[in-house]
Design a protein around this motif. Structure first.
Motif, mmCIF file in Angstrom:
data_model
loop_
_atom_site.group_PDB
_atom_site.id
_atom_site.type_symbol
_atom_site.label_atom_id
_atom_site.label_comp_id
_atom_site.label_asym_id
_atom_site.label_seq_id
_atom_site.Cartn_x
_atom_site.Cartn_y
_atom_site.Cartn_z
ATOM 1 N N GLY A 281 0.963 -1.288 -0.001
ATOM 2 C CA GLY A 281 -0.208 0.313 -0.355
ATOM 3 C C GLY A 281 0.539 0.989 -0.153
ATOM 4 O O GLY A 281 0.621 2.304 1.168
ATOM 5 N N ASP A 283 1.413 5.352 -0.917
ATOM 6 C CA ASP A 283 0.967 5.750 -1.986
ATOM 7 C C ASP A 283 1.909 6.951 -2.531
ATOM 8 O O ASP A 283 3.234 6.625 -2.971
ATOM 9 N N ARG A 284 1.278 7.311 -3.949
ATOM 10 C CA ARG A 284 1.946 7.398 -4.497
ATOM 11 C C ARG A 284 3.056 8.581 -4.845
ATOM 12 O O ARG A 284 4.270 8.808 -4.712
ATOM 13 N N ASN A 285 2.437 9.523 -3.104
ATOM 14 C CA ASN A 285 3.413 10.759 -2.841
ATOM 15 C C ASN A 285 5.090 9.971 -2.519
ATOM 16 O O ASN A 285 6.346 10.575 -2.284
ATOM 17 N N ASP A 286 4.825 8.788 -1.060
ATOM 18 C CA ASP A 286 6.336 7.920 -1.057
ATOM 19 C C ASP A 286 6.987 7.492 -2.195
ATOM 20 O O ASP A 286 8.341 7.603 -2.578
#
Length: 676
Positions: A281, A283-286
């Motif tokens: 999971g 996320d796109r920011n990471d």
């Protein structure tokens, strides 16, 4: 847990005495309350099932409903149900209170009902029962338990303010509930963004065995939010060395990596960011941060893999990912892929009907880079540099892509919103076709609007004038005239404003626009400011009779028309327009009513004036014109010879409106009435 302060001081004392005496009796002698003593002994040993059975037998044995021993047994039956977590626990406690409302155990039963509701997670019921508990009568440990559980119930109900109030009673205690209260207090401060206060609380829990694994992630997150990246890096080192010592290890990895990332230590950030990316999971920011770290350390292949995942969207993060991907492709000499990535970055952020989603500077640069690469790769010359485009058009005047090139040129000017430079560039093009003239007019008009909205009225008027240099579009012509007039009005040049309003009304096609009649409204105010009340009234009436514009604005025009006729002493007309303003729904209804009343007085229609002003006071008793209306009523009653009514209204002015400038006159008039 609350010590059972049992009612049966007498009952147990009697039982104890009887038990002592029984030791001197023959062995075959059984004391009649031996079963109750046995049940109490079982309860004390926490054998609640057996104890409940024995207490129930005592209840069944003693038929006298008022016998204190039976009451005692019933009480214990209910307590055993609570300790056994039986479904009927709440019912038994409530029945005991119902059947024995005056019993000394009732306060304890209320506390048990509070505990029972809490254990059942019925937070509203728990709060309701807690309101019936007398906290001052509780032991220290029970009071701490009470405050914590009440605070937790409020916390679960989303009432963090009351939860804090309860936790604050216990958070500094060394008892069982001190640490949990401090934890939830700190958690609430954390959720509220009160990070320093939260941090102090979590720091106190670092060595608490119940919270030692939980609070480090809070502390790390707070240090991160506070921008204390150096301190965060030092704090997480021992945590990283002992991954079993804390919860949410992946989150700590993320914070450690992002802290180095924020400090520009991309190489140091990579190991932790890579660990974080392995969890489920992500996320796109990471993904973006990891990709950017690869990008900054020169590993463009890995950067593209991560950034490509992020770019598959339509938001500001996707724009950033596309932009850096494009640069990676350039470094790998993959210009065609770079061109497409720059184009995507531009398209995400380009201004349109919807609000732009990306960074304006990145959008502009992406457009420039896309145009440059398109030019280099022989695609459509979508180049921001005006010189290159003009060279292209001069070199290929008959190209089938001529219109497309001009379309690109117009988009560059309009999309970048750099109106002044765009106009300067267009001025240098000697032979402008219709499309470029339309662009010139639109750019000049838009720049004028920007300046007008910034209250730079003189500069705005100049650009609206430039918008009329190429009067290609009649609708834009009308708007330029109108807003030029508004600009002159804004800077106080009323004569120029009136001239431009006239120009608008005389310009071709203006009659079909709403601005044609709107100009009448502006002219009315311009004449009003010039104190030319007759012309102002005419302009306002012309606007009103057009039946254009919002009802609110038309009502305002009616008020101003009434004011003009009032100044011109045409009170009949003034009354008419004040009435019309009220019927149209003027927001200044009280002003209209007051002015109407004054005009009726000037027309010697005293009864009508009195009715109007009384209606004002009845309908809007707190109106800012209330004092004036009352004073006028007093004056009118004086004219009618009704001193009693006049005195009544003068008195209201002085008593109800002591700060009104009319108080002195009202007092003087009252004194004259008394003198007469």
């Amino acid at each position: 847990m609350m010590t059972l302060i049992l009612r049966p001081f007498v009952v147990l004392a009697a039982l104890a005495l009887a038990s002592g005496l029984s030791a001197q009796r023959p062995a075959h002698y059984d004391h009649r309350d031996a079963d109750l003593l046995n049940a109490i002994e079982l309860y004390g040993k926490e054998k609640y099932g057996a104890a409940q059975f024995e207490f129930q037998r005592v209840v069944e044995r003693i038929t006298d409903l008022h016998d204190p021993r039976r009451t005692e047994a019933e009480f214990y039956v209910a307590l055993c149900s609570v300790r056994l977590f039986n479904d009927d626990a709440g019912y038994r406690l409530k029945r005991f209170m119902s059947e024995h409302p005056e019993d000394l155990h009732v306060p304890l039963v209320k506390l048990e009902l509070f505990r029972h509701s809490f254990n059942q997670k019925d937070w509203n019921d728990a709060i309701a029962w807690s309101d019936q508990v007398v906290v001052s009568e509780l032991s220290t440990s029970d009071a701490e338990e009470f405050h914590f559980k009440r605070g937790y119930a409020y916390f679960q109900l989303g009432n963090s303010e009351k939860a804090l109030g309860e936790f604050s009673q216990v958070k500094n205690s060394e008892g069982l509930f001190g640490a949990p209260s401090l934890y939830y207090t700190s958690h609430i401060h954390y959720e509220r963004g009160q990070y320093e206060t939260a941090l102090q609380g979590f720091r106190r829990l670092e060595n608490n065995p119940d919270f030692a694994k939980l609070v480090p992630v809070y502390i790390a997150e707070i240090l991160f939010v506070q921008g204390k990246y150096d301190e965060l890096a030092e704090y997480v080192k021992p945590l990283m060395a002992d991954p079993q010592g804390i919860k949410r290890q992946a989150e700590v990895n993320r914070l450690a990596g992002e802290a180095n990332y924020r400090r520009g230590n991309y190489a140091e950030a990579l190991p932790d960011l890579q660990k974080n990316a392995q969890r489920v999971g992500v996320d796109r920011n990471d993904r973006y941060i990891l990709g950017y770290a690869y990008y900054k350390t020169g590993d463009c292949q890995k950067a593209i893999i991560e950034l490509n995942i992020v770019a598959n969207a339509d938001d500001s993060l996707a724009q950033l990912a596309s932009y850096h991907m494009a640069d990676c492709y350039l470094k790998l000499n993959e210009k065609n892929y770079a061109r497409n990535a720059f184009k995507k970055a531009y398209e995400i952020g380009k201004p349109g009907e919807a609000e732009a989603k990306g960074d304006a500077k990145i959008t502009e640069d992406a457009l420039f880079q896309y145009a440059k690469l398109a030019y280099e790769l022989s695609f459509d010359p979508y180049h921001e540099a005006i010189t290159a485009l003009r060279s292209y058009l001069r070199a290929y005047p008959n190209t089938p892509r001529r219109d497309e090139a001009y379309e690109f040129l117009l988009n560059v000017y309009l999309k970048t919103r750099n109106y002044e430079d765009a106009l300067a560039s267009l001025d240098e093009i000697q032979n402008k076709d219709l499309r470029l003239k339309e662009a010139y007019q639109k750019l000049a008009y838009n720049r004028g609007v920007e300046l007008y909205e910034g209250r730079k009225y003189a500069d705005a008027a100049l650009f609206f004038e430039r918008a009329l240099k190429y009067p290609v579009h009649q609708g834009t012509n009308a708007k330029a005239h109108f807003w030029m007039a508004e600009s002159y009005y804004g800077k106080g040049d009323l004569t120029a404003a009136l001239r431009k309003y006239d120009d608008l009304r005389n310009s071709p096609g203006a009659y079909s626009t709403d601005l044609y009649e709107q100009a009448g409204y502006g002219m009315g105010y311009a004449y009003l400011k010039q104190k030319d009340y007759a012309e102002a009234a005419t302009a306002f009436r012309r606007y009103i009779l057009s039946r254009k514009g919002e009802a609110r604005q038309r009502a305002d025009a009616m008020l101003r028309a009434g004011d003009c006729y009032f100044v011109l002493k045409d009170n009949e007309q003034a009354v008419k327009w004040y009435d019309d303003a009220m019927r149209t729904g003027s927001s200044d209804r009280d002003y209209a009513m007051y002015q109407k009343g004054v005009c009726q007085g000037l027309l010697r229609k005293h009864a009508e004036k009195i009715a109007t002003l009384k209606a004002l006071l009845a309908e809007l008793p707190n109106s800012r014109y209330a004092a004036d209306a009352k004073f006028q009523l007093g004056e009118t009653y004086i004219v009618q010879g009704n001193d009693t009514e006049a005195l009544s209204y003068y008195t209201q002015v002085t008593s109800v409106h002591p700060n009104s400038p009319l108080v002195r006159q009202a007092m003087l008039q009252s004194a004259l009435i008394y003198k007469w």
